[in-house]
Design an enzyme around this catalytic site. Structure first.
Site, short mmCIF file in Angstrom:
data_model
loop_
_atom_site.label_atom_id
_atom_site.label_comp_id
_atom_site.label_asym_id
_atom_site.label_seq_id
_atom_site.Cartn_x
_atom_site.Cartn_y
_atom_site.Cartn_z
N LYS A 116 50.42 -12.34 -14.28
CA LYS A 116 49.61 -11.09 -14.80
C LYS A 116 49.80 -11.13 -16.24
CE LYS A 116 50.48 -8.06 -10.73
NZ LYS A 116 49.31 -8.03 -10.04
N GLU A 200 53.32 -1.12 -17.95
CA GLU A 200 51.91 -0.74 -17.90
C GLU A 200 52.10 0.95 -17.99
OE1 GLU A 200 49.18 -3.96 -16.25
OE2 GLU A 200 48.82 -1.89 -15.05
N HIS A 235 49.08 0.85 -2.57
CA HIS A 235 48.43 -0.26 -3.22
C HIS A 235 47.99 -1.27 -2.40
CE1 HIS A 235 50.37 1.54 -6.60
NE2 HIS A 235 51.87 1.28 -6.17
N ARG A 297 40.10 -16.46 -5.83
CA ARG A 297 39.59 -17.14 -4.57
C ARG A 297 38.65 -16.10 -3.95
NH1 ARG A 297 42.00 -12.58 -2.43
NH2 ARG A 297 43.96 -11.83 -3.41
P1 ADP Z 1 49.14 -6.48 -6.88
O1 ADP Z 1 48.50 -7.76 -7.44
O2 ADP Z 1 50.45 -6.27 -6.36
O3 ADP Z 1 48.01 -5.87 -5.86
P2 ADP Z 1 47.59 -4.83 -9.04
O4 ADP Z 1 47.97 -5.05 -10.40
O5 ADP Z 1 46.32 -5.64 -8.58
O6 ADP Z 1 48.95 -5.40 -8.10
O7 ADP Z 1 47.53 -3.45 -8.58
C1 ADP Z 1 47.30 -2.91 -7.49
C2 ADP Z 1 47.12 -1.33 -7.16
O8 ADP Z 1 48.31 -0.73 -8.05
C3 ADP Z 1 45.85 -0.88 -7.66
O9 ADP Z 1 44.71 -1.13 -7.30
C4 ADP Z 1 46.03 0.31 -8.40
O10 ADP Z 1 45.93 1.26 -7.11
C5 ADP Z 1 47.58 0.11 -8.66
N1 ADP Z 1 47.68 0.29 -9.99
C6 ADP Z 1 47.82 -0.87 -10.71
N2 ADP Z 1 48.12 -0.61 -12.18
C7 ADP Z 1 48.07 0.56 -12.27
C8 ADP Z 1 48.01 1.46 -13.39
N3 ADP Z 1 48.06 0.74 -14.71
N4 ADP Z 1 48.12 2.83 -13.19
C9 ADP Z 1 47.83 3.46 -12.06
N5 ADP Z 1 47.68 2.72 -10.79
C10 ADP Z 1 47.74 1.04 -10.98
#
Ligand code: ADP
Length: 661
Positions: A116, A200, A235, A297
């Site tokens: 990431k 973040e 999430h 993917r």
């Molecule tokens: P993972 O790879 O573990 O699924 P992601 O980075 O794709 O993690 O984030 C998954 C979810 O977490 C997002 O779809 C959102 O709902 C929440 N999320 C991620 N980053 C943020 C952020 N900066 N602020 C608020 N919610 C977030």
């Protein structure tokens, strides 16, 4: 075109890939573990190879084994599906080394997007907006805390190697930082073997909007519009749709451009998804979207894109893997109508969404215009604890969003899943939720609406239980009829003919049953129309009932109610007249007399068992007393209201006092 494919996956996505591979004329090669010997993907493939024990680590995640099987089966390519090995560069490199085409991006592109923080740094350099925060190498707690302060609370701590929401913690206040960091690191270590995290800014009212992209090996890259996956629980995506509600032409332009840039930056090939977090607080604006990550993917929710574009994404994957150019130019790809997908899971929303396993006693999916069901199981299959408990994906398509949601609601109504618990009722409530109807979904919606969605313990559905009782009683009757026939050893026994008991005489009986684990009395009325049950004062309701061993399970509004007979026989409560005479409730045959004249009996004690209406009825004593007379013997035929025995009640001084006053 390629001629054969090994699908390094199982379940729904293996079935999905096989479907397209076959239409393209590829020989399909499935792999299976001990738990999947009879699985649908194994049955559908042209050939199937055993790869090891049920545990995914020892089978579906064994890179060397998969490649070895692919070589032996002379597979020309490997399709990884999603999950399992789909984002493991080792599988890509291993395939290439074995001379097998990998259906997916080159390993370098996969690696670049695999972390990431590296991905974020790359994207920031390419001019793609990323969420403010820290995604560097330094990991000392004090430093990370300082960075969180600079970013401004609330912040998210995320595992660098993250996925599936694991290793992620929201921190609202500085004082909570250390604990949250330790928890995120622990989870990251146990899930990914990598405890590194990034910081973040937590976006308020976040919406998850992702862009489907496609690239070939000839330098072409296009997007297939967006999907909105904001309906999430912890999430994890629950409902996905395309297009995104409220999407503007400007924002779509900006986001799709950023996504294509992201793909080109890493030299991407094949299908990929660029995920963005969008700040929904001020409406959708071009200054409020941020790159989250890229999934290298096919995505679980790819069907919604297929429905609104009319394209087959798996076909495109095979074409790109075969070295062909993308089938369409950007301008030729059109978005039409609206599609919504929900994920049907074997889990119990009323018990914290605990995964549920077991045999699928009944499984029925909806059919109809605009309805698509992707599944990897069939009735009779087992949901095991070894893999993701997704049962199916239900996708509805229609010209408008409102119609698509309407179709989805109906489709959920027509879905039957008996066996493991499922989230069907929860999904139905979600689809009906006003906020969902209005397109006001952010990632916190489901958590806020937990009770409206029924994701907490709910009262027993007694009306459905009553329907199950009717089925149970009918089954007992037919079993009795069978036994009687065998005993009497003649074809026209008076005891297996319905008219022998005169269905014209309505009567009521109580049955002891076990409903969802609790002993309850059900009232059952027999009359000319049949059997009518009620439980807890609620009449039976029309719904599906399925036999599961001795139990009968009612399926009503997406929930199951399980009813078991407490005893194989019924307990009749109304057979005693005022004079202490126990009389036959109906025409029948005395099967046994369980007390003798002169014997003391207590309330509730079983006195006589009568076989009538093709069922056994135990007549119990309603009071404490003594048997003064037994008027019949075992084997006797008795008429309705015939005297069976007489009980003299105990004289209670308290009684006489009470009566006087
Ligand atoms: P993972 O790879 O573990 O699924 P992601 O980075 O794709 O993690 O984030 C998954 C979810 O977490 C997002 O779809 C959102 O709902 C929440 N999320 C991620 N980053 C943020 C952020 N900066 N602020 C608020 N919610 C977030």
């Amino acid at each position: 075109m390629l001629r054969s494919v090994l699908i390094a996956n199982r379940g729904e996505i293996a079935v999905r890939v096989i479907r397209t591979a076959r239409t393209l004329g590829l020989r399909t090669i499935a792999v299976y573990s001990d738990a999947d010997r009879d699985a649908l993907h194994v049955k559908l493939a042209d050939e199937a190879h055993y790869i090891g024990p049920a545990s995914a680590r020892a089978s579906y995640l064994d890179v060397a084994r998969i490649i070895e099987v692919a070589r032996k089966a002379r597979a020309e390519c490997i399709h990884p599906g999603y999950g399992f090995l789909s984002e493991r560069p080792e599988l890509v490199e291993g395939s290439i080394a074995a001379g097998i085409v990998f259906v997916g991006p080159p390993p370098a592109a996969m690696r670049a997007m695999g972390s990431k923080s590296e991905a974020k740094a790359l994207m920031a350099k390419a001019g793609v907006p990323v969420v403010p925060g820290y995604h560097g190498e330094r990991q000392e707690p004090a430093f990370l805390k300082q960075k969180s302060y600079e970013t401004g609370y609330p912040v998210l701590i995320k595992a660098v190697a993250g996925g599936g929401g694991k290793g992620m913690r929201k921190v609202d206040k500085q004082i909570d930082f250390e604990n949250a960091l330790a928890a995120a690191q622990r989870e990251a270590e146990s899930s990914f073997g990598d405890r590194r995290v990034l910081i973040e800014k937590a976006i308020e009212n976040p919406r998850h909007i992702e862009i489907q992209i496609f690239a070939d090996n000839h330098g072409n890259a296009v997007h297939l519009f967006e999907r909105d996956c904001s309906a999430q629980r912890r999430h994890q995506k629950v409902l996905e749709e395309a297009p995104a509600p409220g999407m503007t032409a400007e924002l779509r332009e900006a986001m799709t451009k950023a996504a294509v840039t992201a793909a080109k930056t890493v030299g991407y090939q094949g299908a990929g998804t660029v995920e963005f977090i969008v700040d929904g607080a001020k409406g959708l604006r071009t200054d409020g979207y941020y790159f989250l990550e890229m999934n290298t993917r096919l995505q679980v929710e790819h069907p919604v894109t297929e429905m609104v574009t009319g394209l087959d994404l798996v076909e495109w994957q095979f074409r790109v893997a075969a070295g062909e150019k993308l089938p369409l130019e950007q301008e030729e790809i059109r978005l039409q109508g609206h599609a919504v997908e929900v994920r049907l899971y074997a889990e119990d929303p009323e018990k914290g969404f605990l995964p549920s396993t077991g045999k699928l006693h009944a499984l029925q999916f909806p059919k109809g215009d605009g309805i698509r069901v992707d599944t990897g199981v069939a009735a009779g299959d087992e949901v095991t604890p070894f893999y993701d408990p997704m049962i199916a994906k239900l996708i509805a398509y229609a010209p408008t969003r409102e119609e698509a949601l309407g179709r989805l609601a109906h489709a959920l109504d027509d879905t039957v899943i008996v066996g493991p618990r499922s989230n069907v009722a929860f999904l139905h409530a979600l689809v009906m939720l006003p906020a969902v109807r209005e397109g006001k979904i952010d990632t916190g919606l489901i958590a806020r609406e937990a009770s409206a969605l029924g994701s907490e313990p709910r009262p027993t559905d007694f009306a459905a239980a009553a329907r199950a009782v009717e089925k149970l009683v009918a089954r007992e009757q037919s079993r009795m009829a069978l036994r009687t026939r065998k005993r009497s050893n003649e074809r026209h026994s008076p005891w297996d003919a319905r008219d022998a008991f005169g269905f014209n005489a309505a009567r009521e009986t109580s049955y002891a049953v076990n409903i969802n684990g609790t002993r309850t009395l059900a009232r059952v009325r027999f009359d000319a129309d049949g059997i009518h049950a009620s439980v807890d004062g609620q009449k039976s309701i029309n719904c599906a009932v399925v036999e599961a061993g001795e139990a009968v399970i009612a399926w009503h509004q997406g929930r199951q109610t399980k009813v078991l007979p407490e005893e194989a026989i019924a307990v009749d409560l109304e057979h005693l007249d005022t004079g202490g005479v126990v009389s036959a409730p109906m025409h029948g045959k005395v099967l046994s007399i369980e007390v003798k004249a002169g014997e003391r009996v207590s309330k509730g004690q079983r006195l006589v068992v009568i076989e009538a209406m093709k069922m056994e009825h135990a007549l119990t004593s309603p009071l404490d007393g003594a048997v003064s007379e037994v008027a019949v013997s075992a084997g006797d035929q008795v008429a309705e209201r015939a005297k069976l025995l007489v009980i003299v009640a105990d004289q209670s001084p308290a009684d006489s006092v009470a009566k006087k006053s």
